[in-house]
Motif scaffolding. Sequence first.
Motif, PDB file in Angstrom:
ATOM      1  N   UNK A  14       0.798  -1.265  -0.068  1.00  0.00           N
ATOM      2  CA  UNK A  14       0.088  -0.091   0.099  1.00  0.00           C
ATOM      3  C   UNK A  14       0.860   1.126   0.050  1.00  0.00           C
ATOM      4  N   UNK A  15       2.106   1.157   0.268  1.00  0.00           N
ATOM      5  CA  UNK A  15       2.991   2.335   0.094  1.00  0.00           C
ATOM      6  C   UNK A  15       3.825   2.556  -0.878  1.00  0.00           C
ATOM      7  N   UNK A  16       3.669   1.851  -1.921  1.00  0.00           N
ATOM      8  CA  UNK A  16       4.492   1.912  -3.112  1.00  0.00           C
ATOM      9  C   UNK A  16       4.231   3.002  -3.842  1.00  0.00           C
ATOM     10  N   UNK A  17       3.106   3.671  -4.003  1.00  0.00           N
ATOM     11  CA  UNK A  17       2.937   4.803  -4.857  1.00  0.00           C
ATOM     12  C   UNK A  17       3.442   5.968  -4.096  1.00  0.00           C
ATOM     13  N   UNK A  18       3.012   6.076  -2.583  1.00  0.00           N
ATOM     14  CA  UNK A  18       3.400   7.428  -2.176  1.00  0.00           C
ATOM     15  C   UNK A  18       5.153   7.290  -1.849  1.00  0.00           C
ATOM     16  N   UNK A  62      12.401  -8.086  -1.404  1.00  0.00           N
ATOM     17  CA  UNK A  62      13.427  -7.498  -0.370  1.00  0.00           C
ATOM     18  C   UNK A  62      12.915  -6.809   0.653  1.00  0.00           C
ATOM     19  N   UNK A  63      13.591  -5.573   1.010  1.00  0.00           N
ATOM     20  CA  UNK A  63      12.879  -4.759   2.251  1.00  0.00           C
ATOM     21  C   UNK A  63      12.981  -3.541   1.975  1.00  0.00           C
ATOM     22  N   UNK A  64      12.118  -2.767   1.990  1.00  0.00           N
ATOM     23  CA  UNK A  64      11.835  -1.324   1.741  1.00  0.00           C
ATOM     24  C   UNK A  64      11.622  -0.608   3.193  1.00  0.00           C
ATOM     25  N   UNK A  65      12.421   0.343   3.422  1.00  0.00           N
ATOM     26  CA  UNK A  65      12.296   1.107   4.613  1.00  0.00           C
ATOM     27  C   UNK A  65      12.159   2.683   4.411  1.00  0.00           C
ATOM     28  N   UNK A  66      11.387   3.324   5.249  1.00  0.00           N
ATOM     29  CA  UNK A  66      11.368   4.667   5.337  1.00  0.00           C
ATOM     30  C   UNK A  66      11.681   5.167   6.551  1.00  0.00           C
ATOM     31  N   UNK A  67      11.996   6.686   6.542  1.00  0.00           N
ATOM     32  CA  UNK A  67      12.372   7.270   8.024  1.00  0.00           C
ATOM     33  C   UNK A  67      11.133   7.241   8.785  1.00  0.00           C
ATOM     34  N   UNK A  68      10.091   7.317   8.367  1.00  0.00           N
ATOM     35  CA  UNK A  68       8.725   7.348   9.228  1.00  0.00           C
ATOM     36  C   UNK A  68       7.555   7.187   8.416  1.00  0.00           C
ATOM     37  N   UNK A  69       6.446   7.135   8.853  1.00  0.00           N
ATOM     38  CA  UNK A  69       5.183   7.077   7.999  1.00  0.00           C
ATOM     39  C   UNK A  69       5.166   8.207   6.995  1.00  0.00           C
ATOM     40  N   UNK A  70       5.822   9.277   7.411  1.00  0.00           N
ATOM     41  CA  UNK A  70       5.795  10.460   6.550  1.00  0.00           C
ATOM     42  C   UNK A  70       6.598  10.299   5.284  1.00  0.00           C
ATOM     43  N   UNK A  71       7.353   9.386   5.142  1.00  0.00           N
ATOM     44  CA  UNK A  71       8.260   8.981   4.088  1.00  0.00           C
ATOM     45  C   UNK A  71       9.251  10.236   3.542  1.00  0.00           C
ATOM     46  N   UNK A  72       9.785  10.694   4.697  1.00  0.00           N
ATOM     47  CA  UNK A  72      11.000  11.752   4.150  1.00  0.00           C
ATOM     48  C   UNK A  72      12.053  11.128   3.379  1.00  0.00           C
ATOM     49  N   UNK A  73      12.596  10.092   3.679  1.00  0.00           N
ATOM     50  CA  UNK A  73      13.216   9.112   2.865  1.00  0.00           C
ATOM     51  C   UNK A  73      13.061   7.910   2.622  1.00  0.00           C
ATOM     52  N   UNK A  74      13.716   7.057   1.610  1.00  0.00           N
ATOM     53  CA  UNK A  74      13.206   5.767   1.318  1.00  0.00           C
ATOM     54  C   UNK A  74      14.513   4.847   0.957  1.00  0.00           C
ATOM     55  N   UNK A  75      14.545   3.840   1.163  1.00  0.00           N
ATOM     56  CA  UNK A  75      15.660   2.782   1.024  1.00  0.00           C
ATOM     57  C   UNK A  75      15.094   1.597   0.565  1.00  0.00           C
ATOM     58  N   UNK A  76      15.456   1.115  -0.854  1.00  0.00           N
ATOM     59  CA  UNK A  76      15.022  -0.179  -1.214  1.00  0.00           C
ATOM     60  C   UNK A  76      16.093  -1.168  -1.152  1.00  0.00           C
ATOM     61  N   UNK A  77      16.102  -2.271  -0.502  1.00  0.00           N
ATOM     62  CA  UNK A  77      17.365  -3.416  -0.301  1.00  0.00           C
ATOM     63  C   UNK A  77      16.754  -4.471  -0.968  1.00  0.00           C
ATOM     64  N   UNK A  78      17.771  -5.357  -1.839  1.00  0.00           N
ATOM     65  CA  UNK A  78      17.626  -6.513  -2.341  1.00  0.00           C
ATOM     66  C   UNK A  78      18.426  -7.569  -1.952  1.00  0.00           C
ATOM     67  N   UNK A  79      18.031  -8.874  -1.475  1.00  0.00           N
ATOM     68  CA  UNK A  79      19.166  -9.731  -1.181  1.00  0.00           C
ATOM     69  C   UNK A  79      19.501 -10.390  -2.527  1.00  0.00           C
ATOM     70  N   UNK A  80      21.070 -10.635  -2.686  1.00  0.00           N
ATOM     71  CA  UNK A  80      21.501 -11.084  -3.733  1.00  0.00           C
ATOM     72  C   UNK A  80      20.736 -12.534  -4.324  1.00  0.00           C
ATOM     73  N   UNK A  81      20.070 -13.180  -3.538  1.00  0.00           N
ATOM     74  CA  UNK A  81      19.491 -14.427  -3.787  1.00  0.00           C
ATOM     75  C   UNK A  81      18.046 -14.185  -4.472  1.00  0.00           C
ATOM     76  N   UNK A  82      17.688 -12.823  -4.470  1.00  0.00           N
ATOM     77  CA  UNK A  82      16.458 -12.357  -5.369  1.00  0.00           C
ATOM     78  C   UNK A  82      16.585 -11.473  -6.281  1.00  0.00           C
TER      79      UNK A  82
END
Length: 207
Positions: A14-18, A62-82
């Motif tokens: 549900x957070x993909x678009x924002x 993988x795993x996608x993180x934001x600094x908070x629910x306000x999405x000030x910053x976003x990081x997308x991490x993918x493990x090598x096996x995926x």
Amino acid sequence: MATNLNYLFRLGKSHVEPAADTLARAFQNDPLLAYFIPDPCERKSKSIYIIQCYIRYGVLYGEVYATSQNLEGVAVWIPSEKIEMTAWRAIRTGWPALYFKLGKSSASRLSQVDQSISSMYKRHAPRPNWYLQWLGVDPVFQGQGYATILLEPMFARIDRERLPCYVETQNKRNVAMYQHFGFEIVEETIIPGTDIRHWAMLRNGPV
């Protein structure tokens, strides 16, 4: 500085678009996106589709993180096996539709660059590893330490796992930032068929 991932906000479908909105603002003048979509106005409307596919892939594989629910910053991490884009993964994350949305010219550029970047990753990233595929902070919040907030908890985990971490950038000013976090340049080159300089970087972590 907090080094526990629980302090970050993990994104779901549900957070993909924002989240893509945040990264689109952060990367509006990015050399790669400018190469894919040269017209600035068209880039503003179409780059969001590219970024949504990457974030959706990160959420699913993988795993996608934001600094908070306000999405000030976003990081997308993918493990090598995926990291491998199989046909099924491409369908699930929306890549076939993306090529229609971008148009033939932009889609062709994207495919060409993706092949070159994937080849560099395979050359330089030992398996297993974590791939920091996207890192961006909304321009409104840049310079306030949000990138550090996003990165430190994941680096702490990766160090505990004793795994390397791979990142790439086409923006020279990002090189020093990544070096600050322990990354080393493993290749600096021009992406074939373009005039874009590309830095491939690896963080080995503790021995």
